[in-house]
Design an enzyme around this catalytic site. Structure first.
Site, PDB file in Angstrom:
ATOM      1  N   HIS B  29      -0.828  60.069  21.320  1.00  0.00           N
ATOM      2  CA  HIS B  29      -0.548  61.472  20.999  1.00  0.00           C
ATOM      3  C   HIS B  29      -1.549  62.402  21.686  1.00  0.00           C
ATOM      4  O   HIS B  29      -2.584  62.739  21.107  1.00  0.00           O
ATOM      5  CB  HIS B  29      -0.609  61.662  19.487  1.00  0.00           C
ATOM      6  CG  HIS B  29       0.363  60.804  18.736  1.00  0.00           C
ATOM      7  ND1 HIS B  29       0.164  59.457  18.524  1.00  0.00           N
ATOM      8  CD2 HIS B  29       1.573  61.089  18.180  1.00  0.00           C
ATOM      9  CE1 HIS B  29       1.188  58.955  17.850  1.00  0.00           C
ATOM     10  NE2 HIS B  29       2.061  59.910  17.632  1.00  0.00           N
ATOM     11  N   HIS B 260       3.719  65.905  22.033  1.00  0.00           N
ATOM     12  CA  HIS B 260       3.182  65.444  20.751  1.00  0.00           C
ATOM     13  C   HIS B 260       2.823  63.959  20.775  1.00  0.00           C
ATOM     14  O   HIS B 260       1.683  63.604  20.477  1.00  0.00           O
ATOM     15  CB  HIS B 260       4.185  65.694  19.612  1.00  0.00           C
ATOM     16  CG  HIS B 260       3.823  64.988  18.344  1.00  0.00           C
ATOM     17  ND1 HIS B 260       2.959  65.521  17.421  1.00  0.00           N
ATOM     18  CD2 HIS B 260       4.177  63.767  17.862  1.00  0.00           C
ATOM     19  CE1 HIS B 260       2.809  64.663  16.430  1.00  0.00           C
ATOM     20  NE2 HIS B 260       3.537  63.589  16.675  1.00  0.00           N
ATOM     21  N   GLU B 409      -0.156  62.807  -9.197  1.00  0.00           N
ATOM     22  CA  GLU B 409      -0.564  61.410  -9.027  1.00  0.00           C
ATOM     23  C   GLU B 409      -0.984  61.106  -7.588  1.00  0.00           C
ATOM     24  O   GLU B 409      -1.927  60.346  -7.355  1.00  0.00           O
ATOM     25  CB  GLU B 409       0.582  60.474  -9.427  1.00  0.00           C
ATOM     26  CG  GLU B 409       0.991  60.557 -10.891  1.00  0.00           C
ATOM     27  CD  GLU B 409       1.923  61.722 -11.196  1.00  0.00           C
ATOM     28  OE1 GLU B 409       2.352  62.420 -10.247  1.00  0.00           O
ATOM     29  OE2 GLU B 409       2.217  61.954 -12.382  1.00  0.00           O
ATOM     30  N   HIS B 471      10.793  55.435 -17.324  1.00  0.00           N
ATOM     31  CA  HIS B 471       9.363  55.295 -17.595  1.00  0.00           C
ATOM     32  C   HIS B 471       8.920  53.843 -17.739  1.00  0.00           C
ATOM     33  O   HIS B 471       7.739  53.580 -17.913  1.00  0.00           O
ATOM     34  CB  HIS B 471       8.991  56.071 -18.867  1.00  0.00           C
ATOM     35  CG  HIS B 471       8.952  57.559 -18.655  1.00  0.00           C
ATOM     36  ND1 HIS B 471      10.009  58.256 -18.136  1.00  0.00           N
ATOM     37  CD2 HIS B 471       7.963  58.478 -18.865  1.00  0.00           C
ATOM     38  CE1 HIS B 471       9.684  59.540 -18.043  1.00  0.00           C
ATOM     39  NE2 HIS B 471       8.453  59.700 -18.479  1.00  0.00           N
TER      40      HIS B 471
END
Lengths: 676, 676
Positions: B29, B260, B409, B471
């Site tokens: 890159h 890129h 999280e 859950h």
């Protein structure tokens, strides 16, 4: 028109059904239903277009409860509005085994539950997909047939999750102006006040991605209605920040985290009855209030009938096509097109990466199956998911068939769930297999809901080479195979690739992962019949020349290594068969006889996969030889990497020979064959 | 002071080292290093405090290249600044197997690489953790010892990923004003222009979460410097939007996606040399330019020496403690404290959920190990991760030891990686096990980097009950066990819980998951010696009364079921042993003799786990009996669920009896024992 007092009573009906059901269950989340009851009452009695007597009506507004822990809000609404699936006994059985009223709303349990929610932020992502599906279908069938809103109720938790940013940025960019987010802005999370963890000006954040943003008092019905009116008129998606009090009405617990996720307790519940002037028994809704709700449930009946009249008048072919798409059936001619294409491949025997083979298959599929909506998380040229038929969907013009999802794997997956749930479209989209880690939360919901969402996951092993271990999946095949319902396909060549695509599309009630190689692979299949052999999950791609002494199982890019190893072993006089295993899950669904025929040959068993061993013992047993990875990959040239990690025909042959030597009775060592 | 011409030459040195290395590798890159060379040159020559001769100096500024695909930017800098680990041969070997210069920066490959990046957005999350660690250590040791900045270079991809929102909202809330984000604002992603996928005003988004935001021309050294000066003076974290041209200098490809992720190609590279006036051979840096860079590398040498002088003067005990913490050693007395506590448990034999047992263990641990930093993703009271020693860390006051991470999280896990990488602290934090899906991307990097990050994951099975399948983890134990390096602990009672905690803390170079029950579990261990039996990974917790005919393996909450089944089988005269398996990974590290002693008894083999079978064949073989889950869970009472899914002692006894019956020679059926 509802009077203020009627509104109050109707909202209180939600509050007490919810609080009483949580009390009876001894667990649950009363805070949200009590706090958001006014918002829901306004939305469902004044705005939402739906019909409990025809809950699957295609042009209904969609409502998503993204804050799924507030499930009793939705169940209360469905009961009060007269949905057959939720009667008062279901309310009383909240959170009990076999009840439709599960702890969180479960898609498929009852009509009116548009999606499964609970993992926070997912519902918002689903809603973006539904709103996008609506625009896509609108572009094809016109305002008379598809023209509805998508409403989603989110909590602070949904907005803190990263997926919310991905979803809102995508919706803002695509100008999905029929998407309206109602934020239950109650300043409370489980740990306490939102100010404990967050200082974000949410409206400013949404505005930064091109949203219309409004605020209102979430307990003032007219203010809520005015905000929704304004939202409906916007040329952008709208966030309505509805300021509410969690657990509204509970004298000592309202406005605190205490009311979020626990029953109120008998004393507080009694005090709440007192405070709100609700002197009815648990689960008892006075007839006058129930009637008001039932009347609200009939509100859109005329609208629906008008739609049906319009729909009956459109061109029969278009109507049939629309109905087929909404049912989820594939078009006639699909199977034939696949078989024709396979015959071409059998002639041409191309050496191509399976990601390229996938693009070639999609070029055929997208011609026949007009409802596919492709996409990529900014890896379009790498995932090979775009074909000549799929113009890009751009802000304001939804006639295309390709979504540039941006670098947003999680929202992409959640939006695909929404596209599939809305119906009329079949979503597929790509990223690198390793980044399944970024969207696993949404993939799990594809599986739990049994939605036909197709994940095109390329660069499926160390075979991607120089990008190195951060980009090389090692544990991902195992970890995705571990997910119930999810089908993980790893085709070995162009023929298997088209077979796997066909199976993924034909799986109406399961999501699929297509794990595809970056590197070129030769054509391996020599049989030329039309049978979809990949449908067996595992099949003998190369039989032994005599009674088999060795079986080599492999998938994807490693099947050619298996075939090369077989050739060498056969040359040495060792009868060796090769079993290609494109899909563990389908193999597990075969008859015991078929499974036995594949598995039980009393041979030395080898598995080759450029991933970890876990899950392979099911094929090769504890004593089988596994040729694969035991840790993370490395940056380097592909050939160097396969050599370095010992995933070569040489390694297979050497391991087989060593095993056979150790098993020869003349060389009786400690007797226990060691496994690699 | 660097003249404009010197700056230009120094930045071009980065550009050509990067472009030439990518060219030689044939992949990589070049766009980012060429575009961000000016930013990096200003940062490393005027601001960043570091010393290549003492790269691990505790109070150095941290630099994170979150846009890890631009790895050649970092390698070029390390080479030019005189870091020993990166010489010109390493640059030439970019992306080759065994090179330190991997495709993406890999922590541990070379000094100066502060973290592994590549999966987008992770570096930003790491940087938030590092900046937080800096403030935490500063609060303990004072400005004289810990007082440094954390800089992170992010790309558009990092900012589109949802983790970026979680990370920036956390940093903004906590007012981590020594965190400076330099955004390589080049308007390009892989698929094309950012406008293809995004319309977000990033500065407004950051500002919405309390950030200071600045803009500058990313090719104007003085503008960059002025922005960084202003950022350093802010009382809030700062985003500097540096407007750049990707692939700066490449005549036809600059400013496009073409530059890129691919080599420029010989022709474009030659034209770039022409355009930038760089007439040096590949990998040749003129002495004058290299000298300028080397001088820049020495810039902070005096500063470091002053720090060392100050450090030498502080109280010896504090100094020793600081050094120990930065080394990552546990305090003396740790093992003894654990053993003392185990003896107490052996006396008291509490019946507690393992999440509660974990809290009890942490109450001891946090007293002895002062460097633990606890937390939870808004489930503090459920994860039981907070103890009496851990006051909350709040904006502006970092003297506490508990982070309310919010409902984030993924950023929590990434920040924990940053905390661990910074050193001086040991991060642990909680969420529900099922939500490991939300942070798996960061967990994988904990494993890949071998960082001691401890994931306290409670509610580890259907045993959580009514919240239902969204859950209830089912596949998560298998999917986490699949991850290399990651240690997955699932303790069965309070004694195993403290043992597993000890093992997690002692694992200096591996992350751990502690999978803990919501529901109460009885004390099971009868032995009372100090040995940490969980360290074996699997051990016989209950031996057979005679020569074993049946072996039952189980983990966590299912061990008691195994023990109950054993009691009934023994009562029926069937000699049965029970093996508790708190950690597969540690078992795999035992000697072959130990493994054989555990595994190979020629018994009927059973495994019980309220999860899927995958991974268990390693213990019980293909023919073993598995008592567990085959699909998703359900909402209901815990006892109902265990009964419903057949995870009971009854089911074990029945399956064992059926198997034994089928194996009796008198009842010779089809001969093939079926597995459950």
């Amino acid at each position: 028109m509802t009077t203020p007092d009627q509104h109050r009573q109707m909202a209180n009906a939600i509050r007490f059904l919810s609080a009483d059901a949580v009390e009876a269950a001894g667990s649950g989340h009363p805070g949200l239903p009590m706090g958001a009851a006014d918002i829901a009452t306004v939305l469902f009695t004044r705005f939402l277009t739906f019909d409990p007597r025809d809950p699957d009506w295609a042009d209904r507004d969609r409502f998503v409860l993204s804050a799924g822990h507030g499930s009793m809000l939705l169940y209360s609404l469905l009961y009060l509005l007269g949905y057959d699936d939720i009667d008062i006994d279901e309310i009383k059985n909240f959170r009990q085994l076999e009840a439709r009223t599960a702890g969180h709303p479960e898609f498929g349990h009852a009509a009116g539950i548009e999606t499964t929610t609970g993992p926070l932020g997912q519902g918002l992502g689903n809603a973006v997909g539904m709103a996008l599906a609506e625009r896509i279908m609108n572009a094809r069938y016109g305002d008379g047939i598809v023209d509805h809103y998508t409403y989603v109720l989110v909590g602070d938790g949904c907005l803190m999750e990263g997926i919310s940013q991905e979803a809102l940025a995508l919706a803002g960019h695509l100008k999905l102006n029929k998407l309206i987010v109602l934020w239950d802005d109650n300043d409370i999370t489980i740990d306490g006040e939102v100010s404990l963890t967050d200082s974000t000006d949410q409206a400013a954040r949404f505005a930064a991605s091109g949203w219309n943003t409004l605020r209102c008092d979430g307990h003032d019905p007219d203010a809520i209605a005015a905000a929704i009116e304004a939202a409906k008129a916007s040329d952008r998606p709208t966030l309505v920040a509805c300021k509410t009090t969690i657990g509204y009405g509970a004298p000592t617990k309202a406005g605190t985290a205490k009311v979020h996720g626990s029953a109120l307790g008998a004393k507080e519940l009694a005090a709440t009855r007192e405070a709100l002037g609700w002197d009815h028994e648990p689960f008892e809704i006075p007839a006058a209030i129930r009637d008001q709700w039932r009347i609200a449930g009939l509100r859109s009946s005329t609208h629906r009938k008008e739609w049906q009249r319009r729909f009956a008048e459109i061109d029969a072919e278009i109507r049939g096509d629309f109905e087929r798409r909404m049912r989820g059936d594939l078009p006639s001619g699909f199977v034939q097109a696949m078989q024709r294409y396979k015959r071409t491949l059998n002639e041409e025997r191309p050496t191509v990466a399976t990601r390229k083979a996938s693009e070639m298959a999609l070029e055929i599929i997208n011609e026949v199956v007009k409802e596919t909506i492709g996409g990529s998380a900014d890896l379009t040229g790498s995932n090979n998911t775009r074909t000549s038929q799929t113009a890009a969907i751009v802000p304001g013009d939804y006639s295309g068939r390709f979504v540039h999802y941006g670098i947003r794997e999680h929202a992409m997956a959640a939006a695909m769930n929404g596209l599939a749930l809305h119906g009329g479209v079949i979503p597929y989209s790509g990223t690198f297999l390793v980044f399944s880690d970024y969207c696993r939360g949404a993939m799990r919901l594809s599986a739990l809901m049994g939605q036909r969402v197709i994940y095109v996951m390329t660069h499926d092993s160390i075979g991607l080479g120089e990008d190195g271990p951060t980009h090389q999946p090692v544990e991902h095949l195992a970890s995705l195979r571990a997910m119930p319902v999810m089908q993980v396909f790893r085709p070995a060549d162009a023929v298997e690739t088209v077979e796997c695509w066909q199976l993924a599309l034909e799986s109406r009630h399961a999501p699929s992962v297509l794990a595809l190689s970056r590197q070129d692979l030769p054509a391996l299949r020599l049989d030329k019949h039309d049978e979809n052999r990949s449908a067996r999950g595992a099949y003998e791609i190369s039989p032994a020349s005599g009674e088999a002494e060795v079986t080599i199982y492999a998938t994807g890019s490693e099947v050619r290594i298996a075939i090369e190893a077989r050739a060498r072993l056969e040359r040495d006089g060792v009868h060796t068969r090769v079993v290609s295993v494109p899909c563990f899950e389908l193999f597990d669904q075969q008859s015991p006889e078929y499974q036995t025929a594949i598995l039980d040959h009393g041979t030395v068993n080898v598995a080759i996969e450029a991933g970890i061993r876990q899950a392979w013992d099911r094929f090769i047993g504890r004593d089988g030889i596994f040729i694969g990875m035991t840790g993370f990959g490395a940056s380097g040239r592909v050939a160097d990497l396969y050599e370095h990690f010992g995933i070569t025909a040489d390694a297979v042959v050497a391991a087989v020979e060593a095993r056979r030597a150790s098993q020869r009775p003349v060389e009786d060592g400690d007797g226990a064959p060691t496994s690699d």
